[in-house]
Write a protein that holds these residues in place. Sequence first.
Motif, PDB file in Angstrom:
ATOM      1  N   ASP A 200       0.840  -1.185   0.000  1.00  0.00           N
ATOM      2  CA  ASP A 200       0.000   0.000   0.000  1.00  0.00           C
ATOM      3  C   ASP A 200       0.878   1.240   0.000  1.00  0.00           C
ATOM      4  O   ASP A 200       2.104   1.159  -0.133  1.00  0.00           O
ATOM      5  CB  ASP A 200      -0.956  -0.011   1.203  1.00  0.00           C
ATOM      6  N   TRP A 201       0.254   2.399   0.158  1.00  0.00           N
ATOM      7  CA  TRP A 201       0.973   3.666   0.072  1.00  0.00           C
ATOM      8  C   TRP A 201       1.892   3.909   1.264  1.00  0.00           C
ATOM      9  O   TRP A 201       2.829   4.708   1.177  1.00  0.00           O
ATOM     10  CB  TRP A 201      -0.026   4.815  -0.029  1.00  0.00           C
ATOM     11  N   LYS A 202       1.649   3.220   2.361  1.00  0.00           N
ATOM     12  CA  LYS A 202       2.482   3.425   3.543  1.00  0.00           C
ATOM     13  C   LYS A 202       3.914   2.962   3.324  1.00  0.00           C
ATOM     14  O   LYS A 202       4.848   3.518   3.913  1.00  0.00           O
ATOM     15  CB  LYS A 202       1.866   2.699   4.735  1.00  0.00           C
ATOM     16  N   ASN A 203       4.097   1.946   2.503  1.00  0.00           N
ATOM     17  CA  ASN A 203       5.454   1.465   2.240  1.00  0.00           C
ATOM     18  C   ASN A 203       6.316   2.552   1.601  1.00  0.00           C
ATOM     19  O   ASN A 203       7.476   2.756   1.978  1.00  0.00           O
ATOM     20  CB  ASN A 203       5.409   0.235   1.329  1.00  0.00           C
ATOM     21  N   ALA A 204       5.751   3.263   0.634  1.00  0.00           N
ATOM     22  CA  ALA A 204       6.494   4.333  -0.024  1.00  0.00           C
ATOM     23  C   ALA A 204       6.783   5.487   0.935  1.00  0.00           C
ATOM     24  O   ALA A 204       7.853   6.096   0.888  1.00  0.00           O
ATOM     25  CB  ALA A 204       5.727   4.828  -1.248  1.00  0.00           C
ATOM     26  N   VAL A 205       5.826   5.786   1.808  1.00  0.00           N
ATOM     27  CA  VAL A 205       6.028   6.882   2.764  1.00  0.00           C
ATOM     28  C   VAL A 205       7.134   6.529   3.752  1.00  0.00           C
ATOM     29  O   VAL A 205       8.033   7.335   4.020  1.00  0.00           O
ATOM     30  CB  VAL A 205       4.713   7.191   3.497  1.00  0.00           C
ATOM     31  N   TYR A 206       7.090   5.324   4.304  1.00  0.00           N
ATOM     32  CA  TYR A 206       8.140   4.894   5.225  1.00  0.00           C
ATOM     33  C   TYR A 206       9.498   4.861   4.530  1.00  0.00           C
ATOM     34  O   TYR A 206      10.519   5.287   5.097  1.00  0.00           O
ATOM     35  CB  TYR A 206       7.813   3.513   5.787  1.00  0.00           C
ATOM     36  N   SER A 207       9.515   4.344   3.311  1.00  0.00           N
ATOM     37  CA  SER A 207      10.770   4.280   2.577  1.00  0.00           C
ATOM     38  C   SER A 207      11.312   5.666   2.258  1.00  0.00           C
ATOM     39  O   SER A 207      12.514   5.914   2.341  1.00  0.00           O
ATOM     40  CB  SER A 207      10.566   3.484   1.280  1.00  0.00           C
ATOM     41  N   GLY A 208      10.426   6.583   1.873  1.00  0.00           N
ATOM     42  CA  GLY A 208      10.862   7.949   1.617  1.00  0.00           C
ATOM     43  C   GLY A 208      11.434   8.612   2.854  1.00  0.00           C
ATOM     44  O   GLY A 208      12.431   9.349   2.779  1.00  0.00           O
ATOM     45  N   CYS A 209      10.822   8.354   4.015  1.00  0.00           N
ATOM     46  CA  CYS A 209      11.338   8.932   5.256  1.00  0.00           C
ATOM     47  C   CYS A 209      12.718   8.373   5.579  1.00  0.00           C
ATOM     48  O   CYS A 209      13.625   9.125   5.962  1.00  0.00           O
ATOM     49  CB  CYS A 209      10.367   8.643   6.390  1.00  0.00           C
TER      50      CYS A 209
ATOM     51  N   VAL B 109      15.960  15.245   9.804  1.00  0.00           N
ATOM     52  CA  VAL B 109      14.514  15.299  10.071  1.00  0.00           C
ATOM     53  C   VAL B 109      13.771  15.959   8.913  1.00  0.00           C
ATOM     54  O   VAL B 109      12.710  15.489   8.477  1.00  0.00           O
ATOM     55  CB  VAL B 109      14.248  16.044  11.391  1.00  0.00           C
ATOM     56  N   LEU B 110      14.340  17.046   8.405  1.00  0.00           N
ATOM     57  CA  LEU B 110      13.703  17.709   7.261  1.00  0.00           C
ATOM     58  C   LEU B 110      13.710  16.820   6.020  1.00  0.00           C
ATOM     59  O   LEU B 110      12.735  16.790   5.263  1.00  0.00           O
ATOM     60  CB  LEU B 110      14.424  19.025   6.974  1.00  0.00           C
ATOM     61  N   GLY B 111      14.808  16.103   5.807  1.00  0.00           N
ATOM     62  CA  GLY B 111      14.860  15.195   4.663  1.00  0.00           C
ATOM     63  C   GLY B 111      13.860  14.066   4.783  1.00  0.00           C
ATOM     64  O   GLY B 111      13.220  13.674   3.794  1.00  0.00           O
ATOM     65  N   CYS B 112      13.698  13.558   6.001  1.00  0.00           N
ATOM     66  CA  CYS B 112      12.711  12.492   6.222  1.00  0.00           C
ATOM     67  C   CYS B 112      11.307  12.986   5.915  1.00  0.00           C
ATOM     68  O   CYS B 112      10.552  12.338   5.189  1.00  0.00           O
ATOM     69  CB  CYS B 112      12.811  12.002   7.664  1.00  0.00           C
ATOM     70  N   GLY B 113      10.949  14.150   6.457  1.00  0.00           N
ATOM     71  CA  GLY B 113       9.617  14.681   6.206  1.00  0.00           C
ATOM     72  C   GLY B 113       9.384  15.058   4.759  1.00  0.00           C
ATOM     73  O   GLY B 113       8.313  14.799   4.202  1.00  0.00           O
ATOM     74  N   GLY B 114      10.401  15.643   4.130  1.00  0.00           N
ATOM     75  CA  GLY B 114      10.247  16.050   2.735  1.00  0.00           C
ATOM     76  C   GLY B 114      10.090  14.865   1.800  1.00  0.00           C
ATOM     77  O   GLY B 114       9.194  14.854   0.937  1.00  0.00           O
ATOM     78  N   PHE B 115      10.945  13.859   1.969  1.00  0.00           N
ATOM     79  CA  PHE B 115      10.851  12.679   1.102  1.00  0.00           C
ATOM     80  C   PHE B 115       9.555  11.916   1.367  1.00  0.00           C
ATOM     81  O   PHE B 115       8.952  11.355   0.429  1.00  0.00           O
ATOM     82  CB  PHE B 115      12.059  11.774   1.323  1.00  0.00           C
ATOM     83  N   ALA B 116       9.126  11.848   2.613  1.00  0.00           N
ATOM     84  CA  ALA B 116       7.884  11.144   2.929  1.00  0.00           C
ATOM     85  C   ALA B 116       6.685  11.853   2.296  1.00  0.00           C
ATOM     86  O   ALA B 116       5.793  11.204   1.730  1.00  0.00           O
ATOM     87  CB  ALA B 116       7.709  11.044   4.441  1.00  0.00           C
ATOM     88  N   ALA B 117       6.660  13.183   2.389  1.00  0.00           N
ATOM     89  CA  ALA B 117       5.560  13.931   1.777  1.00  0.00           C
ATOM     90  C   ALA B 117       5.561  13.785   0.258  1.00  0.00           C
ATOM     91  O   ALA B 117       4.506  13.622  -0.365  1.00  0.00           O
ATOM     92  CB  ALA B 117       5.659  15.405   2.171  1.00  0.00           C
ATOM     93  N   PHE B 118       6.752  13.824  -0.341  1.00  0.00           N
ATOM     94  CA  PHE B 118       6.846  13.668  -1.794  1.00  0.00           C
ATOM     95  C   PHE B 118       6.403  12.270  -2.218  1.00  0.00           C
ATOM     96  O   PHE B 118       5.684  12.110  -3.215  1.00  0.00           O
ATOM     97  CB  PHE B 118       8.280  13.944  -2.237  1.00  0.00           C
ATOM     98  N   SER B 119       6.809  11.257  -1.456  1.00  0.00           N
ATOM     99  CA  SER B 119       6.399   9.884  -1.780  1.00  0.00           C
ATOM    100  C   SER B 119       4.896   9.711  -1.633  1.00  0.00           C
ATOM    101  O   SER B 119       4.248   9.035  -2.443  1.00  0.00           O
ATOM    102  CB  SER B 119       7.135   8.890  -0.876  1.00  0.00           C
ATOM    103  N   ALA B 120       4.324  10.324  -0.598  1.00  0.00           N
ATOM    104  CA  ALA B 120       2.871  10.235  -0.400  1.00  0.00           C
ATOM    105  C   ALA B 120       2.127  10.905  -1.550  1.00  0.00           C
ATOM    106  O   ALA B 120       1.099  10.385  -2.026  1.00  0.00           O
ATOM    107  CB  ALA B 120       2.486  10.860   0.932  1.00  0.00           C
TER     108      ALA B 120
END
Length: 201
Positions: free
Chosen positions: A158-167, A183-194
């Motif tokens: 599901d979409w959670k895998n991409a969000v966790y991986s992006g973080c 922390v900023l990179g984790c949030g930014g990549f997670a938001a972009f992946s979502a």
Amino acid sequence: MAASTGAADAAASDSTGPASSVPTMGSPTIQYSMVLEHLVGEKRPIKDLSPGVMGGLPVPPKSDEQKMIERGMESCAFKSVLACVGGFVLGGAFGVFTAGIDTNVGFDPKDPLRTPTAREVLKDMGQRGMSYAKNFAIVGAMFSCTECIIESHRGKSDWKNAVYSGCVTGGAIGFRAGLKAGVLGCGGFAAFSAAIEYYLR
């Protein structure tokens, strides 16, 4: 005489009637529960319903080599290598494109008035393309590997895998510049992946 004969016949019928209804050792009884075990229970024979039997096109059974290739293509290592190669190609093309539209490519900062030669421009474009290609390859391999590991661990796609991986990917890349950058990179990549997953799904 007739009465004695009738009594004898009645006695013979009484003696043979119950005995005939009792099952012998040679003919065991069939129980309903045993029939169910063979029809819908654990003893039911499993049949492979091929597409040809179900009305579709017949598909030949897969060989051991085909199964091994499928397992290899579904492995995390293969997905990471594929994402690395794809990221390298995409990053190189993106780097060359950005260098092509940059008006400062090839110029020497020490002598900005000198017009660069075509060789210097191509060299600068190649260096920028290689730099972008390496960065995209690393990010692609990390993202694909972590997503595959998280998906295998969760057992869900599901979409959670991409969000966790992006973080994880963004945090690992940004952590080299400090905790705040991680922390900023984790949030930014997670938001972009979502956002990408929401658009694709």
